[in-house]
Design a protein around this motif. Structure first.
Motif, short mmCIF file in Angstrom:
data_model
loop_
_atom_site.label_atom_id
_atom_site.label_comp_id
_atom_site.label_asym_id
_atom_site.label_seq_id
_atom_site.Cartn_x
_atom_site.Cartn_y
_atom_site.Cartn_z
N PHE A 105 0.89 -1.28 -0.15
CA PHE A 105 0.02 0.07 0.02
C PHE A 105 0.89 1.26 -0.07
O PHE A 105 0.57 2.04 -0.81
CB PHE A 105 -0.87 0.11 1.22
N ASN A 106 1.90 1.22 0.75
CA ASN A 106 2.74 2.55 0.88
C ASN A 106 3.54 2.73 -0.55
O ASN A 106 3.64 3.77 -0.92
CB ASN A 106 3.86 2.26 1.90
N ILE A 107 3.96 1.47 -1.29
CA ILE A 107 4.59 1.66 -2.47
C ILE A 107 3.63 2.16 -3.54
O ILE A 107 3.99 3.12 -4.24
CB ILE A 107 5.07 0.05 -3.11
N LEU A 108 2.21 1.77 -3.46
CA LEU A 108 1.26 2.29 -4.26
C LEU A 108 0.84 3.66 -4.01
O LEU A 108 0.71 4.59 -4.99
CB LEU A 108 -0.03 1.32 -4.16
N VAL A 109 1.02 4.32 -2.94
CA VAL A 109 0.59 5.55 -2.71
C VAL A 109 1.92 6.40 -3.16
O VAL A 109 1.60 7.56 -3.72
CB VAL A 109 0.54 5.61 -0.99
N VAL A 110 2.99 5.98 -2.68
CA VAL A 110 4.36 6.87 -3.47
C VAL A 110 4.26 6.84 -4.72
O VAL A 110 4.51 7.99 -5.38
CB VAL A 110 5.37 6.09 -2.66
N PHE A 111 3.89 5.51 -5.57
CA PHE A 111 3.83 5.58 -7.01
C PHE A 111 2.77 6.59 -7.60
O PHE A 111 3.00 7.41 -8.53
CB PHE A 111 3.71 4.31 -7.46
N VAL A 112 1.62 6.68 -6.89
CA VAL A 112 0.44 7.57 -7.32
C VAL A 112 0.75 8.86 -7.27
O VAL A 112 0.63 9.97 -7.97
CB VAL A 112 -0.76 7.20 -6.62
N GLY A 113 1.53 9.29 -6.05
CA GLY A 113 1.83 10.57 -5.71
C GLY A 113 2.97 10.92 -6.62
O GLY A 113 2.85 12.18 -7.31
N PHE A 114 3.81 10.08 -7.25
CA PHE A 114 4.78 10.44 -8.19
C PHE A 114 4.17 10.67 -9.53
O PHE A 114 4.76 11.65 -10.16
CB PHE A 114 5.76 9.31 -8.21
N VAL A 115 3.16 9.93 -9.79
CA VAL A 115 2.63 10.19 -11.00
C VAL A 115 1.86 11.62 -11.09
O VAL A 115 1.94 12.25 -12.19
CB VAL A 115 1.62 9.02 -11.40
N ILE A 116 1.23 11.74 -9.98
CA ILE A 116 0.47 13.14 -9.91
C ILE A 116 1.37 14.46 -9.98
O ILE A 116 1.12 15.35 -10.51
CB ILE A 116 -0.48 12.97 -8.62
N TRP A 117 2.64 14.09 -9.06
CA TRP A 117 3.64 15.26 -9.35
C TRP A 117 4.04 15.40 -10.85
O TRP A 117 4.11 16.61 -11.22
CB TRP A 117 4.72 14.73 -8.59
#
Length: 124
Positions: A105-117
């Motif tokens: 879940f943490n990896i997914l949140v970081v990945f989604v945050g990176f794509v949004i950035w």
């Protein structure tokens, strides 16, 4: 009246169950139930409190004569039944899977945050 020898033999019979099922090694019941904490249901914790208190009181023969034995033996039976139903391997597997799910879940949140950035900065 609670027989001290019978109480001690039943308490000693619970010790291997705590070690095998919950991985808790202790000298007395009060400490075992304290260490088990929220891993046990509320009713079993209540039975554990009764057994821990009784373990302390049964050491005095005059007080042991005044204690009712039926609730204590029933508490022993409920705790023993519950501990025998616990599957140690499934508990360990569940803890490992819970940790892996948290990491995923943490990896997914970081990945989604990176794509949004990346989208926000205009790179995507």
């Amino acid at each position: 009246m609670i027989d001290r020898q019978e109480f001690n033999t039943r308490a000693e019979a619970l010790r291997p169950l705590f070690e095998d099922r919950l991985r808790i090694k202790t000298r007395d019941l009060r400490q075992a139930f304290h260490r088990a904490g929220r891993e046990l249901p509320r009713g079993i914790r209540g039975d554990g409190a009764l057994l821990g208190k009784t373990e302390h009181l049964v050491a005095n023969p005059h007080i042991a004569r005044q204690l009712e034995d039926a609730p204590v033996w029933a508490a022993f039976d409920r705790v023993t039944t519950h501990l025998r139903e616990i599957d140690g391997k499934a508990r360990r597997r569940g803890k490992i899977l819970d940790r892996l799910a948290g990491i995923a879940f943490n990896i997914l949140v970081v990945f989604v945050g990176f794509v949004i950035w990346l989208w926000w900065r205009g790179y995507v």
